[in-house]
Design a protein around this motif. Structure first.
Motif, short mmCIF file in Angstrom:
data_model
loop_
_atom_site.label_atom_id
_atom_site.label_comp_id
_atom_site.label_asym_id
_atom_site.label_seq_id
_atom_site.Cartn_x
_atom_site.Cartn_y
_atom_site.Cartn_z
N ALA A 197 0.85 -1.19 0.00
CA ALA A 197 0.00 0.00 0.00
C ALA A 197 0.89 1.24 0.00
N LYS A 198 0.66 2.10 -0.98
CA LYS A 198 1.48 3.31 -1.11
C LYS A 198 0.58 4.53 -1.28
N GLY A 199 0.67 5.43 -0.29
CA GLY A 199 -0.04 6.71 -0.39
C GLY A 199 -1.55 6.59 -0.43
N LEU A 200 -2.12 5.69 0.37
CA LEU A 200 -3.58 5.49 0.33
C LEU A 200 -4.31 6.69 0.93
N VAL A 201 -5.30 7.17 0.19
CA VAL A 201 -6.11 8.31 0.64
C VAL A 201 -7.59 7.93 0.52
N LYS A 202 -8.34 8.20 1.59
CA LYS A 202 -9.78 7.96 1.58
C LYS A 202 -10.46 8.96 2.49
N THR A 203 -11.47 9.64 1.98
CA THR A 203 -12.23 10.59 2.78
C THR A 203 -13.70 10.20 2.77
N TYR A 204 -14.36 10.50 3.89
CA TYR A 204 -15.81 10.35 4.01
C TYR A 204 -16.36 11.72 4.38
N THR A 233 -10.84 1.20 7.76
CA THR A 233 -10.84 1.65 6.37
C THR A 233 -9.73 0.98 5.58
N ALA A 234 -8.55 0.87 6.20
CA ALA A 234 -7.43 0.21 5.54
C ALA A 234 -7.73 -1.26 5.28
N LEU A 235 -8.27 -1.96 6.28
CA LEU A 235 -8.60 -3.38 6.10
C LEU A 235 -9.67 -3.56 5.02
N GLN A 258 -13.75 1.86 -2.18
CA GLN A 258 -13.04 2.55 -3.25
C GLN A 258 -12.16 3.63 -2.65
N LEU A 259 -10.87 3.58 -2.92
CA LEU A 259 -9.95 4.61 -2.44
C LEU A 259 -10.04 5.84 -3.32
#
Length: 285
Positions: A6-13, A44-46, A54-55
């Motif tokens: 995993a590299k630079g994972l971004v997720k917003t809600y 969220t990562a798992l 969806q990232l």
């Protein structure tokens, strides 16, 4: 090849930044603990690793596959245990095993039955009448009968007493894990998994706060308990007053430099987690 990359994972809600550039690397033969406070981004990562969300951006590969786009192929190579209450209560144990066999090509029904014969669980019983401990035994029997290179454990012993928790991790370590398999585990009961981990990742505010090989912990971190007011040769990353004195945790300070000042030891994961996260050091190896 990394099992999880995993590299630079971004997720917003909405306005919530669940993942903020998270990096994670799990290799073959590792047992990695993903540790973090509530709201840190662990779930969220798992979910991303399992292809469940969806990232926004970043690069994620699990066993060489894109989890969301290639989820069907991925799930043939992954075993997963969350809080065991997710097992359907209305189904009989025998029918549950048959269902798993229809879904998962790597599931060995006979191996699961053999393990269940060592318990008080009967094939004609409905899942709903089983105790919490039996739920765990059933779930574990299913998972250990799946020939999967990656096992993901998300709070697997939640609500269990200490004997069942210990038996669970003993079975995972002795009957599943080997140098060709990897385990990724999250839990709030950090002390109960510390002895089985090869590596630990502290996650806070969607980022990796610390990535540490457990074998290197003793060389990297030192705990020193001193009398109040003792002069220190270096600045600790954390200082706390306790009943026994003042506890300091140092990073990359030779033990020789601290000798004679007080009691020296290696901090446990709970102490280290508090020092890194509350101290907002943002350490990443």
């Amino acid at each position: 090849m990394s099992v999880v990359s995993a590299k630079g994972l971004v997720k917003t809600y909405g306005d919530v930044q669940a993942l903020d550039g998270l990096n994670l690397d799990v290799k073959k033969g590792q047992i990695v603990g993903l540790i973090g406070p509530n709201g840190s981004g662990k779930t969220t990562a798992l979910n991303a690793i399992l292809g469940l969300n969806q990232l926004d951006s970043g690069d994620l590969r699990v066993l060489g596959l894109a989890p969301l786009a290639e989820r069907a192929a991925l799930m043939e190579q992954v075993a997963y245990i969350a809080d065991t209450g997710i097992l359907p209560k209305w189904i009989k144990v025998s029918d549950l095993l048959a269902c798993v066999g229809d879904i998962h090509p790597r599931f060995d029904r006979n191996a699961a039955i053999e393990r269940l014969q060592q318990t008080e669980i009967r094939l004609n019983k409905r899942v709903g009448v089983l105790s919490k401990g039996m739920h765990v035994q059933l779930h574990l029997a299913i998972v250990l009968a799946i020939d999967a290179p990656l096992l993901v454990l998300d709070e697997p012993t939640l609500g269990l007493d200490i004997l069942y928790r210990q038996a669970f991790y003993d079975a995972v370590l002795n009957d599943y894990f080997n140098e060709d398999r990897s385990i990724l585990v999250t839990t709030h009961e950090v002390r109960e998994i510390e002895h089985i981990l090869t590596d630990v990742v502290f996650i806070n505010r969607g980022r990796c706060a610390l990535n540490l090989n457990m074998a290197a912990a003793e060389e990297t971190f030192v705990k020193l308990i001193t009398a109040q007011g003792t002069d220190l040769p270096a600045v600790p990353i954390s200082t706390r007053k306790t009943i026994s004195g003042t506890t300091h945790i140092f990073k990359n300070v030779p033990r020789e430099a601290l000798a004679g000042l007080g009691e020296l030891s290696t901090p446990n994961l709970v102490e280290l987690f508090v020092a890194v996260v509350e101290g907002q050091q943002g350490v990443q190896e």
